[in-house]
Design a protein around this motif. Structure first.
Motif, PDB file in Angstrom:
ATOM      1  N   ASP A  52       0.824  -1.209   0.000  1.00  0.00           N
ATOM      2  CA  ASP A  52       0.000   0.000   0.000  1.00  0.00           C
ATOM      3  C   ASP A  52       0.860   1.263   0.000  1.00  0.00           C
ATOM      4  O   ASP A  52       0.492   2.275  -0.601  1.00  0.00           O
ATOM      5  CB  ASP A  52      -0.956  -0.022   1.193  1.00  0.00           C
ATOM      6  N   ARG A 188      -6.647   3.881   3.525  1.00  0.00           N
ATOM      7  CA  ARG A 188      -6.378   5.283   3.167  1.00  0.00           C
ATOM      8  C   ARG A 188      -5.188   5.370   2.212  1.00  0.00           C
ATOM      9  O   ARG A 188      -5.188   6.177   1.297  1.00  0.00           O
ATOM     10  CB  ARG A 188      -6.109   6.117   4.421  1.00  0.00           C
ATOM     11  N   ARG A 190      -4.205   3.010   0.099  1.00  0.00           N
ATOM     12  CA  ARG A 190      -4.632   2.445  -1.191  1.00  0.00           C
ATOM     13  C   ARG A 190      -5.468   3.417  -1.994  1.00  0.00           C
ATOM     14  O   ARG A 190      -5.312   3.545  -3.205  1.00  0.00           O
ATOM     15  CB  ARG A 190      -5.478   1.184  -0.944  1.00  0.00           C
ATOM     16  N   ASN A 191      -6.373   4.098  -1.288  1.00  0.00           N
ATOM     17  CA  ASN A 191      -7.346   4.938  -1.987  1.00  0.00           C
ATOM     18  C   ASN A 191      -6.904   6.384  -2.149  1.00  0.00           C
ATOM     19  O   ASN A 191      -7.608   7.169  -2.775  1.00  0.00           O
ATOM     20  CB  ASN A 191      -8.684   4.888  -1.241  1.00  0.00           C
TER      21      ASN A 191
END
Length: 192
Positions: A52, A188, A190-191
């Motif tokens: 991530d 958070r 990752r996105n």
């Protein structure tokens, strides 16, 4: 070993909106105050978060922070060994706050705050040294070895830039991440 790239707190503050900030302190330290928007990924969870963090680094610059800069430099070196280029905040959150920049404190007032790791280490080391000396006076002189062992550990910590006692203290319940909290941090990252 090469020194990781670092950003001065003023420069980091001016670019905060374009940085992904990862705080590698324990969850307790993080809850006591962190840079606005920082994502908590404790140093001992870096391996789990690597995919991530790599994703976040592919989208833009990642800044790694801790209390003073020592743990974040270790994190930067670890990430660099895995091909992830990140920078550290010079002087950590201490320097950030000293320059008057905003600190988010989600758990203000009263209890629930965890001491910074360096303070926990000083308390534990000092207590063990005193205990060793008292036991040496009251029980048996061999207990001086406890104090000597703690002193040797502190010297080794200073020389190597690592701290075995901090690694042990990080495993205590008040310093451990809740599974859901780490999962939320990873989501958070990752996105974005």
């Amino acid at each position: 070993m090469t020194t990781p790239a670092s950003l001065d707190p003023r420069e980091a503050r001016s670019r905060l909106d374009e940085l992904t900030v990862i705080d590698v302190r324990t969850p307790g330290e993080y809850a006591g105050g962190h840079l606005p928007g920082a994502i908590n990924v404790p140093l001992d969870q870096l391996g789990r978060a690597l995919p991530d963090i790599r994703t976040a680094a592919s989208r833009g610059e990642v800044l790694v922070v801790c209390a003073s800069g020592a743990r974040s430099e270790n994190a930067c070196r670890t990430l660099a060994r895995h091909g992830v280029d990140v920078a550290t905040l010079a002087g950590g959150t201490g320097a950030w706050a000293q320059q008057g920049h905003e600190i988010d404190r989600p758990r203000q007032g009263g209890g629930g705050r965890t001491w910074a790791m360096d303070r926990q280490v000083r308390l534990t080391a000092g207590s063990l040294v005193l205990l060793g000396l008292l036991l040496a006076l009251l029980v048996h002189p061999a207990f001086q070895l406890l104090s000597a062992g703690i002193a040797a550990g502190l010297v080794l910590s200073a020389v190597t830039g690592t701290c075995g006692m901090a690694a042990l203290l990080a495993r205590l319940p008040w310093n451990r991440p809740c599974g859901a909290d780490l999962d939320a941090s990873l989501a958070r990252l990752r996105n974005g």
